[in-house]
Design an enzyme around this catalytic site. Structure first.
Site, PDB file in Angstrom:
ATOM      1  CG  ASP A   1      -2.154   0.830   0.998  1.00 29.45           C
ATOM      2  OD1 ASP A   1      -3.237   0.246   0.801  1.00 29.45           O
ATOM      3  OD2 ASP A   1      -2.044   2.078   0.978  1.00 29.45           O
TER       4      ASP A   1
ATOM      5  CB  THR B   1      -7.506  -7.471 -18.356  1.00 27.44           C
ATOM      6  OG1 THR B   1      -8.479  -7.213 -17.341  1.00 27.44           O
ATOM      7  CG2 THR B   1      -6.551  -8.554 -17.859  1.00 27.44           C
TER       8      THR B   1
ATOM      9  CB  VAL C   1     -17.612  -8.803  -0.800  1.00 28.12           C
ATOM     10  CG1 VAL C   1     -17.008 -10.164  -1.027  1.00 28.12           C
ATOM     11  CG2 VAL C   1     -16.581  -7.711  -1.025  1.00 28.12           C
TER      12      VAL C   1
ATOM     13  CE  LYS D   1     -17.722  -4.587  -8.853  1.00 31.52           C
ATOM     14  NZ  LYS D   1     -18.116  -5.138  -7.567  1.00 31.52           N
TER      15      LYS D   1
ATOM     16  NE  ARG E   1     -28.563  -3.531  -4.469  1.00 28.38           N
ATOM     17  CZ  ARG E   1     -29.618  -4.096  -3.874  1.00 28.38           C
ATOM     18  NH1 ARG E   1     -30.354  -4.944  -4.540  1.00 28.38           N
ATOM     19  NH2 ARG E   1     -29.907  -3.810  -2.627  1.00 28.38           N
TER      20      ARG E   1
ATOM     21  CG  HIS F   1     -47.316  -9.923 -10.809  1.00 28.48           C
ATOM     22  ND1 HIS F   1     -46.363 -10.771 -11.338  1.00 28.48           N
ATOM     23  CD2 HIS F   1     -48.261  -9.794 -11.767  1.00 28.48           C
ATOM     24  CE1 HIS F   1     -46.712 -11.129 -12.556  1.00 28.48           C
ATOM     25  NE2 HIS F   1     -47.877 -10.553 -12.837  1.00 28.48           N
TER      26      HIS F   1
ATOM     27  CB  CYS G   1     -19.939  -0.374  -5.804  1.00 24.19           C
ATOM     28  SG  CYS G   1     -18.649  -0.767  -4.646  1.00 24.19           S
TER      29      CYS G   1
ATOM     30  CE  LYS H   1     -24.889  -1.483   2.460  1.00 25.08           C
ATOM     31  NZ  LYS H   1     -24.893  -2.629   1.560  1.00 25.08           N
TER      32      LYS H   1
ATOM     33  NE  ARG I   1     -15.876   4.238   1.630  1.00 22.91           N
ATOM     34  CZ  ARG I   1     -15.339   3.127   1.162  1.00 22.91           C
ATOM     35  NH1 ARG I   1     -14.295   3.183   0.391  1.00 22.91           N
ATOM     36  NH2 ARG I   1     -15.860   1.963   1.451  1.00 22.91           N
TER      37      ARG I   1
HETATM   38  N1  SAJ Z   1     -30.611   1.310  -2.204  1.00 19.40           N
HETATM   39  C1  SAJ Z   1     -31.881   1.856  -2.439  1.00 19.40           C
HETATM   40  N2  SAJ Z   1     -32.941   1.006  -2.569  1.00 19.40           N
HETATM   41  C2  SAJ Z   1     -32.801  -0.356  -2.498  1.00 19.40           C
HETATM   42  C3  SAJ Z   1     -31.497  -0.904  -2.298  1.00 19.40           C
HETATM   43  C4  SAJ Z   1     -30.416  -0.039  -2.153  1.00 19.40           C
HETATM   44  O1  SAJ Z   1     -32.061   3.089  -2.511  1.00 19.40           O
HETATM   45  O2  SAJ Z   1     -33.819  -1.054  -2.617  1.00 19.40           O
HETATM   46  C5  SAJ Z   1     -29.452   2.218  -2.067  1.00 19.40           C
HETATM   47  C6  SAJ Z   1     -28.738   2.128  -0.707  1.00 19.40           C
HETATM   48  O3  SAJ Z   1     -29.382   2.901   0.258  1.00 19.40           O
HETATM   49  C7  SAJ Z   1     -27.370   2.636  -1.063  1.00 19.40           C
HETATM   50  C8  SAJ Z   1     -27.157   2.167  -2.510  1.00 19.40           C
HETATM   51  O4  SAJ Z   1     -28.450   1.828  -2.981  1.00 19.40           O
HETATM   52  O5  SAJ Z   1     -27.311   4.055  -1.041  1.00 19.40           O
HETATM   53  C9  SAJ Z   1     -26.243   0.956  -2.667  1.00 19.40           C
HETATM   54  O6  SAJ Z   1     -26.454  -0.011  -1.628  1.00 19.40           O
HETATM   55  P1  SAJ Z   1     -26.479  -1.590  -1.891  1.00 19.40           P
HETATM   56  O7  SAJ Z   1     -26.769  -2.267  -0.624  1.00 19.40           O
HETATM   57  O8  SAJ Z   1     -27.396  -1.880  -3.029  1.00 19.40           O
HETATM   58  O9  SAJ Z   1     -25.026  -1.938  -2.433  1.00 19.40           O
HETATM   59  P2  SAJ Z   1     -23.483  -1.684  -1.966  1.00 19.40           P
HETATM   60  O10 SAJ Z   1     -23.004  -0.443  -2.670  1.00 19.40           O
HETATM   61  O11 SAJ Z   1     -23.315  -1.759  -0.515  1.00 19.40           O
HETATM   62  O12 SAJ Z   1     -22.777  -2.985  -2.617  1.00 19.40           O
HETATM   63  C10 SAJ Z   1     -22.920  -3.256  -4.013  1.00 19.40           C
HETATM   64  C11 SAJ Z   1     -23.351  -4.724  -4.201  1.00 19.40           C
HETATM   65  N3  SAJ Z   1     -23.763  -4.944  -5.585  1.00 19.40           N
HETATM   66  C12 SAJ Z   1     -24.995  -5.457  -5.905  1.00 19.40           C
HETATM   67  O13 SAJ Z   1     -25.838  -5.723  -5.082  1.00 19.40           O
HETATM   68  C13 SAJ Z   1     -25.249  -5.704  -7.360  1.00 19.40           C
HETATM   69  C14 SAJ Z   1     -22.192  -5.638  -3.832  1.00 19.40           C
HETATM   70  O14 SAJ Z   1     -22.506  -6.996  -4.096  1.00 19.40           O
HETATM   71  C15 SAJ Z   1     -20.943  -5.231  -4.647  1.00 19.40           C
HETATM   72  O15 SAJ Z   1     -19.823  -6.061  -4.334  1.00 19.40           O
HETATM   73  C16 SAJ Z   1     -20.585  -3.822  -4.273  1.00 19.40           C
HETATM   74  O16 SAJ Z   1     -21.691  -2.988  -4.662  1.00 19.40           O
HETATM   75  C17 SAJ Z   1     -19.293  -3.471  -5.007  1.00 19.40           C
HETATM   76  O17 SAJ Z   1     -18.230  -3.498  -4.353  1.00 19.40           O
HETATM   77  O18 SAJ Z   1     -19.317  -3.276  -6.230  1.00 19.40           O
END
Ligand code: SAJ
Length: 401
Positions: free
Chosen positions: A32, A125, A152, A203, A210, A241, A257, A319, A326
């Site tokens: 690092d 890559t 993760v 990725k 999402r 539904h 992310c 969240k 962050r």
């Molecule tokens: N959020 C909403 N409504 C929802 C779900 C989430 O507004 O119904 C918001 C949360 O409050 C937050 C944001 O979305 O601000 C992201 O939160 P999250 O829990 O969906 O995801 P992260 O950012 O903690 O982690 C994500 C994950 N990716 C997916 O679910 C596809 C995780 O698996 C990834 O490894 C991570 O990003 C990453 O490192 O890329």
């Protein structure tokens, strides 16, 4: 003894991964650029908050399987797990991946394995492999190189690192084989083979998917507000539904992310990625809209009661039930609201952290008790038990539903 693995980047993903590899009694040399991070790890301690990570790192360091340093050394496998932020105009910045790659070029030898885990634009890559061969032409075709993204969830990293499926894409078949052989030593999830470009895109697509789904929920919340419909009830009913599964609206999308990765696609394919780009705009707009709603509620209160309201801003994390601020939309909204302050009393509550360098924090119960308007930005569990009689409530995250 020479380490078998060099891990470049000891952050939220690199450090847990290094500790996990070390648990399988493989010698890991972690790198690092931050000397404090290196010192902390070498003392068997950690610089980030993540359940079970502290004990994994302390064991790995004590057992002599993990050592941190600011410089790489020769090994057989090199993992690049550094950040890929974005520059102005939302363009990805791969300069950290490039710098990490350059730092190991002089150390590489035939048959070594080079893996990128950092979220990266499509083609990174291959680009890095070209960079390596430009400086070391004698190695051309004799290295193994692959892309393998992590997926993760912060807060559950140590479990998901082991149990999640992984997508592994080499620049050629032999590289994919070698990378799979490497990961199967410490990962229990299924390992899915593909090529490097598909793995890179995979990725970006997971997080974009999402983001698009959350944008749909946020768009519904804007429509419902105008149409005088309770969006939470609406989504609950629509989800009855068997083939509908709408996510939850919120005060925007945060974290490092989901709010970032879609731009990696939009920047390279702007004409084609219309939905992905629009989702980003909707989710960003939702935060702005929440700030405007607070401003309106404030003025309405003053007109009705002839005095300025006191306002509680509940939640700053990106969240529920975490301490990570962050890229947090709640933080953005709190800042915007404070910029528009006009002698009202504000109480900011974030039960998952003790103090903050910008915001003066108030205990969440006191904040709610002392305020006329209570604004919920993050659905932390603590907020669900609050007594909210005679309050104007702005619930942007469904905590009172
Ligand atoms: N959020 C909403 N409504 C929802 C779900 C989430 O507004 O119904 C918001 C949360 O409050 C937050 C944001 O979305 O601000 C992201 O939160 P999250 O829990 O969906 O995801 P992260 O950012 O903690 O982690 C994500 C994950 N990716 C997916 O679910 C596809 C995780 O698996 C990834 O490894 C991570 O990003 C990453 O490192 O890329």
């Amino acid at each position: 003894m020479n380490p078998e693995v060099v891990m470049i980047g000891l952050g939220y993903i690199g450090l847990p991964t290094a500790a996990l590899i070390a648990q399988s009694k493989t010698f890991v040399h972690g790198v690092d650029i931050n000397q404090n991070v290196v010192n902390t790890i070498n003392e068997g301690k950690i610089h980030i908050i993540e359940p079970d990570l502290g004990s994994a790192v302390s064991q790995a360091v004590k057992g002599g399987y993990l050592k941190a340093d600011t410089k790489p050394v020769a090994a057989n496998t090199y993992l690049i797990v550094v950040p890929t932020p974005f520059k102005a105009k939302n363009e990805p910045d791969i300069s950290f991946v490039e710098a990490a790659t350059k730092s190991i070029i002089p150390l590489l030898k035939e048959e070594d394995l080079y893996i990128i885990e950092s979220t990266s634009p499509i083609g990174t890559t291959e680009k890095m492999v070209d960079l390596i061969y430009q400086e070391r032409p004698e190695l051309e075709g004799k290295l193994n190189a692959a892309y393998c993204p992590e997926r993760v969830l912060p807060g559950n990293v140590m479990h998901e690192l082991v149990h999640n499926d992984r997508v592994i894409g080499g620049v050629d078949e032999k590289s994919t084989d070698k990378a799979i052989d490497f990961y199967k030593e410490f990962i229990k999830g299924d390992l899915h083979r593909t090529n490097a470009r598909t793995a890179e895109m995979c990725k970006l697509v997971e997080n974009s998917s999402r983001d698009v789904q959350i944008a749909f929920a946020n768009e519904l919340s804007l429509i419902c507000d105008k149409a005088d419909i309770d969006v939470w009830e609406l989504i609950k009913l629509a989800n009855k539904h068997p083939r509908v599964n709408i996510l939850q609206p919120g005060c925007g999308v945060g974290g490092h992310c989901i709010a970032v990765d879609p731009y990696f696609i939009v920047a390279d394919y702007p004409m084609e990625s219309k939905i992905i780009g629009a989702a980003r705009e909707i989710n960003n707009y939702k935060s702005f809209w929440c700030a405007e709603k607070i401003q309106t509620a404030k003025l309405e209160f003053e007109l009705k009661h002839g005095r300025k309201p006191s306002i509680a801003i509940m939640g700053l994390a990106f969240k529920p039930n975490i301490d990570d601020l962050r890229e947090s939309p709640a933080k953005y909204i709190a800042q915007k609201v404070l910029q528009n302050a006009n002698n009202e009393d504000y109480y900011i509550a974030e039960p998952n952290i003790d103090s903050h360098k910008i915001f003066k924090l108030t205990n969440y119960k006191d904040a709610a008790r002392k305020s006329d308007i209570v604004v919920f930005l993050v659905a932390h569990d603590e907020f669900k038990e609050l007594d909210l009689v005679n309050k104007v409530i702005l619930d942007f995250c469904g905590v009172t539903k």
